[in-house]
Design an enzyme around this catalytic site. Sequence first.
Site, short mmCIF file in Angstrom:
data_model
loop_
_atom_site.label_atom_id
_atom_site.label_comp_id
_atom_site.label_asym_id
_atom_site.label_seq_id
_atom_site.Cartn_x
_atom_site.Cartn_y
_atom_site.Cartn_z
N ASP A 133 98.26 46.60 -73.03
CA ASP A 133 97.31 45.77 -73.80
C ASP A 133 96.01 46.55 -73.97
O ASP A 133 95.41 46.53 -75.05
CB ASP A 133 97.02 44.46 -73.06
CG ASP A 133 98.16 43.47 -73.13
OD1 ASP A 133 98.97 43.56 -74.08
OD2 ASP A 133 98.25 42.61 -72.25
N LYS A 165 102.01 38.52 -65.36
CA LYS A 165 101.28 39.78 -65.46
C LYS A 165 100.55 40.16 -64.17
O LYS A 165 100.32 41.34 -63.91
CB LYS A 165 100.28 39.72 -66.63
CG LYS A 165 100.94 39.69 -67.99
CD LYS A 165 99.92 39.82 -69.11
CE LYS A 165 100.59 39.89 -70.46
NZ LYS A 165 99.64 40.19 -71.55
#
Length: 284
Positions: free
Chosen positions: A106, A70
């Site tokens: 997210d 990420k």
Amino acid sequence: MEIDAHTGFCGVIGNPVEHSLSPAIHNAAFKNLGLNLVYLAFRVEAIGEAIRGLRALGGFRGASVTIPHKVSAIPFLDEVESTARHIGAINTIVANQGRLTGYNTDATGALRALRGGAGSLAGKRVVILGSGGAARAIAFALAGEPGLAGVALLGMDGNERSILSADLRAKTSLTVAEAPLDESTLRKTIPDAQVLIHCTPIGMSPKTDASCVPAALLHAGLAVMDIVYNPRETQLLKDARRAGCVTIPGLEMFLHQAVAQCELWTNQTAPADIMRAVLESRFK
């Protein structure tokens, strides 16, 4: 939709990916939308080489990015959306006319889940438990919410917690307090809060009877979200439900981050009900 020479593709890149539920829910979404797209899982160790390869392939529409890439994926992109840039991590790549842009759904997914369970966040005090990647994403997402009364960051890693607090103060107008995650701090913080968000692995399978919040501290005026989604109802959520709290399971955040990804790739409204049904069927 039959796969043919015109089929485009998306996929999840991470290591490991064998456990991922993303192929099931995204392929169901693409089928429902009637799109000639397929979603695959790619186990990736060398992230730079993988992104360069994907960039070179015709038909590539985008990717989900998961652990451990990420952060390390960012240097290989052309652009990073502002919220993801502040967070310092992405979970989504969108390919558009040869350019790759990073997003962090997210953050988007957490907000959608929170609003769905707790309603408007204006005037509310939020306690975030944890200070890692998920906590960063959620805290920066909350910084964009109008009228939020403030956020208390309670984390076990003092250095990580301090860095996140400093970043939030420097990059946003959010009112931030930070303290160690222990019972003493919880006793001082939770009574005045309206939202509690749990962002640590505590309570995750197989240690499903664990919780970092004593049940006696939970009160009926509190909305409790746990980002852990296996088990579906963690010990924290069980305790919260018994205390009369609004509860928001981790499946909600997982679903909504996937919905946001689907919409970024397709520019269409994602069939959230279809995606939810597929996801829920895996936890029966």
